[in-house]
Motif scaffolding. Structure first.
Motif, PDB file in Angstrom:
ATOM      1  N   THR A   8       0.839  -1.181   0.000  1.00 25.70           N
ATOM      2  CA  THR A   8       0.000   0.000   0.000  1.00 25.70           C
ATOM      3  C   THR A   8       0.880   1.238   0.000  1.00 25.70           C
ATOM      4  O   THR A   8       1.873   1.294   0.732  1.00 25.70           O
ATOM      5  CB  THR A   8      -0.957   0.017   1.207  1.00 25.70           C
ATOM      6  OG1 THR A   8      -1.731   1.220   1.164  1.00 25.70           O
ATOM      7  CG2 THR A   8      -0.222  -0.077   2.531  1.00 25.70           C
ATOM      8  N   PHE A  43      -8.245  10.004   0.491  1.00 27.45           N
ATOM      9  CA  PHE A  43      -7.420   9.214   1.403  1.00 27.45           C
ATOM     10  C   PHE A  43      -8.234   8.150   2.135  1.00 27.45           C
ATOM     11  O   PHE A  43      -7.740   7.502   3.043  1.00 27.45           O
ATOM     12  CB  PHE A  43      -6.720  10.129   2.408  1.00 27.45           C
ATOM     13  CG  PHE A  43      -5.693  11.009   1.754  1.00 27.45           C
ATOM     14  CD1 PHE A  43      -4.388  10.590   1.615  1.00 27.45           C
ATOM     15  CD2 PHE A  43      -6.053  12.254   1.254  1.00 27.45           C
ATOM     16  CE1 PHE A  43      -3.445  11.389   0.986  1.00 27.45           C
ATOM     17  CE2 PHE A  43      -5.111  13.063   0.632  1.00 27.45           C
ATOM     18  CZ  PHE A  43      -3.809  12.623   0.495  1.00 27.45           C
ATOM     19  N   LYS A  46      -6.874   4.555   2.976  1.00 26.20           N
ATOM     20  CA  LYS A  46      -6.022   4.299   4.137  1.00 26.20           C
ATOM     21  C   LYS A  46      -6.868   3.876   5.337  1.00 26.20           C
ATOM     22  O   LYS A  46      -6.507   2.963   6.067  1.00 26.20           O
ATOM     23  CB  LYS A  46      -5.176   5.528   4.483  1.00 26.20           C
ATOM     24  CG  LYS A  46      -4.294   6.028   3.338  1.00 26.20           C
ATOM     25  CD  LYS A  46      -3.599   4.945   2.569  1.00 26.20           C
ATOM     26  CE  LYS A  46      -2.352   4.433   3.180  1.00 26.20           C
ATOM     27  NZ  LYS A  46      -1.750   3.303   2.451  1.00 26.20           N
ATOM     28  N   GLU A  49      -8.271   0.277   4.816  1.00 27.08           N
ATOM     29  CA  GLU A  49      -7.264  -0.776   5.001  1.00 27.08           C
ATOM     30  C   GLU A  49      -7.201  -1.275   6.439  1.00 27.08           C
ATOM     31  O   GLU A  49      -6.873  -2.439   6.686  1.00 27.08           O
ATOM     32  CB  GLU A  49      -5.881  -0.264   4.602  1.00 27.08           C
ATOM     33  CG  GLU A  49      -5.701  -0.065   3.143  1.00 27.08           C
ATOM     34  CD  GLU A  49      -4.377   0.582   2.797  1.00 27.08           C
ATOM     35  OE1 GLU A  49      -4.014   0.542   1.615  1.00 27.08           O
ATOM     36  OE2 GLU A  49      -3.697   1.133   3.693  1.00 27.08           O
ATOM     37  N   THR A  53      -6.094  -5.028   7.956  1.00 25.85           N
ATOM     38  CA  THR A  53      -4.705  -5.155   8.397  1.00 25.85           C
ATOM     39  C   THR A  53      -4.610  -5.957   9.692  1.00 25.85           C
ATOM     40  O   THR A  53      -5.185  -5.580  10.701  1.00 25.85           O
ATOM     41  CB  THR A  53      -4.076  -3.758   8.620  1.00 25.85           C
ATOM     42  OG1 THR A  53      -4.170  -3.004   7.414  1.00 25.85           O
ATOM     43  CG2 THR A  53      -2.620  -3.876   9.022  1.00 25.85           C
ATOM     44  N   TRP A  70       5.451   6.832  14.159  1.00 23.64           N
ATOM     45  CA  TRP A  70       4.136   6.199  14.288  1.00 23.64           C
ATOM     46  C   TRP A  70       3.753   5.772  15.697  1.00 23.64           C
ATOM     47  O   TRP A  70       2.583   5.864  16.063  1.00 23.64           O
ATOM     48  CB  TRP A  70       4.031   5.011  13.339  1.00 23.64           C
ATOM     49  CG  TRP A  70       3.790   5.386  11.913  1.00 23.64           C
ATOM     50  CD1 TRP A  70       3.974   6.604  11.326  1.00 23.64           C
ATOM     51  CD2 TRP A  70       3.345   4.523  10.872  1.00 23.64           C
ATOM     52  NE1 TRP A  70       3.676   6.546   9.994  1.00 23.64           N
ATOM     53  CE2 TRP A  70       3.287   5.278   9.682  1.00 23.64           C
ATOM     54  CE3 TRP A  70       3.010   3.170  10.819  1.00 23.64           C
ATOM     55  CZ2 TRP A  70       2.886   4.737   8.476  1.00 23.64           C
ATOM     56  CZ3 TRP A  70       2.613   2.635   9.612  1.00 23.64           C
ATOM     57  CH2 TRP A  70       2.542   3.408   8.455  1.00 23.64           C
ATOM     58  N   ASP A  75      -2.742   9.527  14.494  1.00 21.08           N
ATOM     59  CA  ASP A  75      -3.203   9.061  13.184  1.00 21.08           C
ATOM     60  C   ASP A  75      -2.893   7.588  12.946  1.00 21.08           C
ATOM     61  O   ASP A  75      -3.518   6.950  12.102  1.00 21.08           O
ATOM     62  CB  ASP A  75      -2.571   9.881  12.054  1.00 21.08           C
ATOM     63  CG  ASP A  75      -3.099  11.303  11.999  1.00 21.08           C
ATOM     64  OD1 ASP A  75      -4.196  11.557  12.531  1.00 21.08           O
ATOM     65  OD2 ASP A  75      -2.407  12.154  11.419  1.00 21.08           O
ATOM     66  N   HIS A  76      -1.913   7.047  13.643  1.00 24.85           N
ATOM     67  CA  HIS A  76      -1.488   5.664  13.435  1.00 24.85           C
ATOM     68  C   HIS A  76      -1.704   4.799  14.679  1.00 24.85           C
ATOM     69  O   HIS A  76      -1.126   3.718  14.797  1.00 24.85           O
ATOM     70  CB  HIS A  76      -0.011   5.633  13.020  1.00 24.85           C
ATOM     71  CG  HIS A  76       0.235   6.394  11.764  1.00 24.85           C
ATOM     72  ND1 HIS A  76       0.638   7.701  11.766  1.00 24.85           N
ATOM     73  CD2 HIS A  76       0.081   6.041  10.470  1.00 24.85           C
ATOM     74  CE1 HIS A  76       0.736   8.132  10.526  1.00 24.85           C
ATOM     75  NE2 HIS A  76       0.402   7.150   9.717  1.00 24.85           N
ATOM     76  N   TYR A  79      -2.428   1.031  14.542  1.00 22.48           N
ATOM     77  CA  TYR A  79      -1.333   0.136  14.182  1.00 22.48           C
ATOM     78  C   TYR A  79      -0.449  -0.243  15.375  1.00 22.48           C
ATOM     79  O   TYR A  79       0.373  -1.144  15.281  1.00 22.48           O
ATOM     80  CB  TYR A  79      -0.424   0.780  13.137  1.00 22.48           C
ATOM     81  CG  TYR A  79      -1.050   1.031  11.790  1.00 22.48           C
ATOM     82  CD1 TYR A  79      -1.904   0.110  11.209  1.00 22.48           C
ATOM     83  CD2 TYR A  79      -0.766   2.190  11.088  1.00 22.48           C
ATOM     84  CE1 TYR A  79      -2.463   0.337   9.966  1.00 22.48           C
ATOM     85  CE2 TYR A  79      -1.319   2.420   9.836  1.00 22.48           C
ATOM     86  CZ  TYR A  79      -2.166   1.490   9.281  1.00 22.48           C
ATOM     87  OH  TYR A  79      -2.711   1.709   8.044  1.00 22.48           O
ATOM     88  N   HIS A 126       4.056  -0.976   4.074  1.00 26.59           N
ATOM     89  CA  HIS A 126       4.024   0.476   3.913  1.00 26.59           C
ATOM     90  C   HIS A 126       5.428   0.947   3.540  1.00 26.59           C
ATOM     91  O   HIS A 126       6.412   0.489   4.117  1.00 26.59           O
ATOM     92  CB  HIS A 126       3.593   1.151   5.215  1.00 26.59           C
ATOM     93  CG  HIS A 126       2.175   0.901   5.582  1.00 26.59           C
ATOM     94  ND1 HIS A 126       1.180   1.792   5.299  1.00 26.59           N
ATOM     95  CD2 HIS A 126       1.577  -0.152   6.183  1.00 26.59           C
ATOM     96  CE1 HIS A 126       0.024   1.312   5.725  1.00 26.59           C
ATOM     97  NE2 HIS A 126       0.239   0.130   6.273  1.00 26.59           N
ATOM     98  N   ASN A 145      -2.485  -1.697  -3.284  1.00 28.45           N
ATOM     99  CA  ASN A 145      -3.422  -0.624  -2.964  1.00 28.45           C
ATOM    100  C   ASN A 145      -2.676   0.687  -3.212  1.00 28.45           C
ATOM    101  O   ASN A 145      -1.801   1.059  -2.424  1.00 28.45           O
ATOM    102  CB  ASN A 145      -3.849  -0.671  -1.497  1.00 28.45           C
ATOM    103  CG  ASN A 145      -4.799  -1.794  -1.185  1.00 28.45           C
ATOM    104  OD1 ASN A 145      -5.087  -2.634  -2.017  1.00 28.45           O
ATOM    105  ND2 ASN A 145      -5.296  -1.819   0.045  1.00 28.45           N
ATOM    106  N   LYS A 184      -7.455   6.280  -6.989  1.00 26.63           N
ATOM    107  CA  LYS A 184      -7.284   5.063  -6.194  1.00 26.63           C
ATOM    108  C   LYS A 184      -7.329   3.876  -7.147  1.00 26.63           C
ATOM    109  O   LYS A 184      -8.259   3.740  -7.941  1.00 26.63           O
ATOM    110  CB  LYS A 184      -8.400   4.926  -5.158  1.00 26.63           C
ATOM    111  CG  LYS A 184      -8.393   3.574  -4.446  1.00 26.63           C
ATOM    112  CD  LYS A 184      -9.400   3.480  -3.309  1.00 26.63           C
ATOM    113  CE  LYS A 184     -10.822   3.470  -3.784  1.00 26.63           C
ATOM    114  NZ  LYS A 184     -11.789   3.224  -2.692  1.00 26.63           N
TER     115      LYS A 184
END
Length: 191
Positions: A8, A43, A46, A49, A53, A70, A75-76, A79, A126, A145, A184
């Motif tokens: 991605t 966006f 994202k 996903e 994930t 991150w 925003d992350h 993850y 990523h 992606n 996209k």
């Protein structure tokens, strides 16, 4: 059943993937993503996903770049606790970031192929253009992606190999175009 390996990323129209957010890699045209008009729906991929994930994979340089930002990024945050795999022949366990979920170092494409044969969901790559090229050449990437930006950079790291190779057929799964010129493109690798 094998785990799906998904690349991605952001890409220029001429296939460059490096330095989308800044000049970290020294690309003279770095920062081409934030230079594009922000349109939230462009966006949305994202966010979509995140539902798929179950693990993240990085090459060493991308891991080092993302691991410095991150873990503390709102925003992350989704993850943070996911398993992470770093593909490197030189990274040591001591160099891994604490508090960013379980992280495993993989040393070869054979290790990645073995990981794909385990139970679990999709693993997303990523950044890591060089890793993605090696994995594509080893026929380990299952899906791309891509958010393609309306910019021509002329030079920089390409996601796809430039040398002569066997044809790889892709099947378009999904596409959309946005008012800021971003497109996209979600492709499955045909085997």
């Amino acid at each position: 059943m094998t785990r799906e390996l998904v690349y991605t990323g952001f890409m220029s129209l001429d296939g460059v993937v490096d330095s989308p957010g800044g000049t970290v890699e020294g690309h003279r045209s770095g920062g081409w993503v934030p230079a594009t008009e922000f349109v939230p729906e462009a966006f949305s991929l994202k966010g979509e996903e995140l539902a798929d994930t179950t693990a993240l994979m990085f090459g060493r340089r991308s891991y080092e770049a993302f691991a410095s930002v991150w873990p503390g990024s709102a925003d992350h945050a989704a993850y943070k606790d996911l398993p992470k795999y770093v593909v490197s022949t030189s990274l040591t366990d001591e160099a891994l970031v604490d508090g960013w979920g379980p992280t495993t170092i993989l040393r070869s494409t054979d290790d990645i192929a073995a990981l794909k044969r385990t139970d679990g969901g999709a693993i997303f790559i990523h950044g890591s253009a060089e890793l993605a090229r090696r994995l594509a050449e080893a026929d380990l990437i299952d899906r791309y992606n891509l958010l393609v930006f309306p910019v021509l950079l002329g030079a920089g790291k390409s996601l796809f190999p430039r040398e002569d190779r066997d044809k790889q057929t892709l099947r378009l799964r999904e596409s959309a175009a946005y008012s800021n010129g971003v497109t996209k493109l979600v492709y499955d690798v045909v085997r």
